[in-house]
Design a protein around this motif. Structure first.
Motif, PDB file in Angstrom:
ATOM      1  N   TYR A  23      48.235  39.064  42.157  1.00 11.65           N
ATOM      2  CA  TYR A  23      49.065  39.980  42.948  1.00 11.65           C
ATOM      3  C   TYR A  23      50.336  39.295  43.455  1.00 11.65           C
ATOM      4  O   TYR A  23      50.745  39.470  44.598  1.00 11.65           O
ATOM      5  N   ARG A  72      37.027  39.674  48.825  1.00 12.53           N
ATOM      6  CA  ARG A  72      37.911  40.056  47.708  1.00 12.53           C
ATOM      7  C   ARG A  72      37.164  39.800  46.406  1.00 12.53           C
ATOM      8  O   ARG A  72      36.707  38.683  46.161  1.00 12.53           O
ATOM      9  N   ARG A  79      33.825  36.149  42.272  1.00  7.74           N
ATOM     10  CA  ARG A  79      34.331  36.259  40.905  1.00  7.74           C
ATOM     11  C   ARG A  79      33.225  36.789  39.993  1.00  7.74           C
ATOM     12  O   ARG A  79      32.150  36.209  39.931  1.00  7.74           O
ATOM     13  N   GLU A  99      36.149  35.166  48.313  1.00 13.41           N
ATOM     14  CA  GLU A  99      36.383  35.740  46.984  1.00 13.41           C
ATOM     15  C   GLU A  99      35.124  35.632  46.144  1.00 13.41           C
ATOM     16  O   GLU A  99      34.521  34.564  46.053  1.00 13.41           O
ATOM     17  N   THR A 155      32.009  46.839  48.294  1.00  8.88           N
ATOM     18  CA  THR A 155      33.127  46.653  49.220  1.00  8.88           C
ATOM     19  C   THR A 155      32.996  47.529  50.460  1.00  8.88           C
ATOM     20  O   THR A 155      33.533  47.189  51.516  1.00  8.88           O
ATOM     21  N   HIS A 173      31.938  37.498  57.788  1.00  7.21           N
ATOM     22  CA  HIS A 173      33.192  37.715  57.095  1.00  7.21           C
ATOM     23  C   HIS A 173      34.383  37.511  58.018  1.00  7.21           C
ATOM     24  O   HIS A 173      35.285  38.334  58.120  1.00  7.21           O
ATOM     25  N   GLU A 179      38.603  35.951  54.708  1.00  2.00           N
ATOM     26  CA  GLU A 179      38.417  36.562  53.395  1.00  2.00           C
ATOM     27  C   GLU A 179      37.795  35.572  52.426  1.00  2.00           C
ATOM     28  O   GLU A 179      38.254  34.456  52.263  1.00  2.00           O
ATOM     29  N   HIS A 194      37.216  39.474  42.413  1.00  3.99           N
ATOM     30  CA  HIS A 194      38.112  39.196  41.278  1.00  3.99           C
ATOM     31  C   HIS A 194      37.311  39.338  39.989  1.00  3.99           C
ATOM     32  O   HIS A 194      36.288  38.673  39.806  1.00  3.99           O
TER      33      HIS A 194
END
Length: 288
Positions: free
Chosen positions: A26, A120, A93, A91, A113, A86, A89, A122
């Motif tokens: 992004y 996040r 994968r 991630e 989510t 949390h 943030e 990915h």
């Protein structure tokens, strides 16, 4: 050097083009290119060499990418200690093939989510089952979504059985369902010879004594539907039916039906808490 630069290096190595890597991060592509150049100057080495429209990792770069992945894994492991709250943030994968990604994005991700908005996710796009397995082994992904079987060094969590269907251009005269014996002499687009999925299709053909005419080979790269043209058909997952219909193609079932088990897989090691939570959500909402 900072963690952001390490993430940029890993993303560029995974996607093999600055444009795709920047999109996954992004950020603008020029910003990514500048960051990579700055890091190369700082380290005094070339990490990526241009090749056609993309980039390839240099010998020195491969060592840096490996260490960068290990460093990011360590950071994620530390972050996972507090992921139940949390407070920052994290991630997650997930490696997936393009044909299964729509189900991942459409069903599993919204459910996850909604419960864990601070994470996040990915998606690491892979070409087929072997690509997903390699992404797990290379520590490029925490979890993988693929069909079974997978090698014994990975743990699998079956989610559903997905039907294999025949996808054809409009105008091809076939019944629905299509008897498997009708595949004899049919013009088909198939996975590349030697790939895991091709071996399974070859075993299916041998079992039913059919010999289709192979007109093209294609592996999953997101645009596989474009390989279906003229009178050539393709065997693929039922989950792609909506995408195929939007492309103006016709989806038919096989008789007898052929199904594959779809599962989440991971390495035989302790998973980060966010990955464990994703498994719990997926298994809680899965249907056979």
């Amino acid at each position: 050097m900072n963690l952001q630069q390490l993430r940029y290096v890993v993303a560029t190595a995974e996607h093999r083009t600055m444009t795709d890597a920047a999109r996954s991060l992004y950020i603008a592509q020029p910003a990514l290119s500048r960051a990579i150049r700055d890091l190369e100057r700082e380290l005094g080495m070339t990490l990526f060499a241009r090749s056609g429209r993309g980039v390839v990792v240099t010998a020195q770069g491969r060592r840096v990418v490996k260490l960068a992945r290990e460093a990011l894994d360590a950071v994620r492991e530390i972050e996972s200690l507090s992921t139940h709250g949390h407070t920052s943030e994290a991630e997650l994968r997930i490696a997936s093939t393009p044909s299964l990604e729509s189900g991942l994005a459409g069903r599993l991700l919204p459910a996850y989510t909604a419960e864990h908005p601070g994470v996040r996710v990915h998606i690491v796009r892979c070409d087929g089952r072997d690509g997903v397995v390699n992404a797990i082994r290379d520590h490029r992904a925490d979890l993988g979504l693929t069909d079974l079987p997978v090698p014994p060094d990975l743990v699998s969590h079956p989610l559903e059985r997905q039907e294999i269907v025949l996808i054809s251009p409009p105008g091809v005269d076939l019944p629905d369902p299509v008897p498997v014996r009708r595949l004899n002499g049919m013009r088909l687009v198939l996975p590349s010879p030697g790939s895991a999925r091709r071996k399974e299709f070859d075993a299916l053909f041998a079992k039913h004594g059919v010999a289709p005419v192979v007109v093209n080979h294609v592996d999953e790269r997101g645009n596989w539907l474009s390989a279906i043209s003229g009178t050539a058909s393709m065997l693929w997952y039922r989950g792609t039916a909506d995408q195929a219909a939007r492309a103006g193609l016709v989806v038919r079932t096989l008789d007898p039906s052929v199904r594959r088990v779809i599962a989440l897989v991971h390495a035989r090691r302790r998973l980060p808490a966010i990955a464990q939570e994703f498994l719990s959500v997926a298994e809680g909402g899965s249907a056979a």
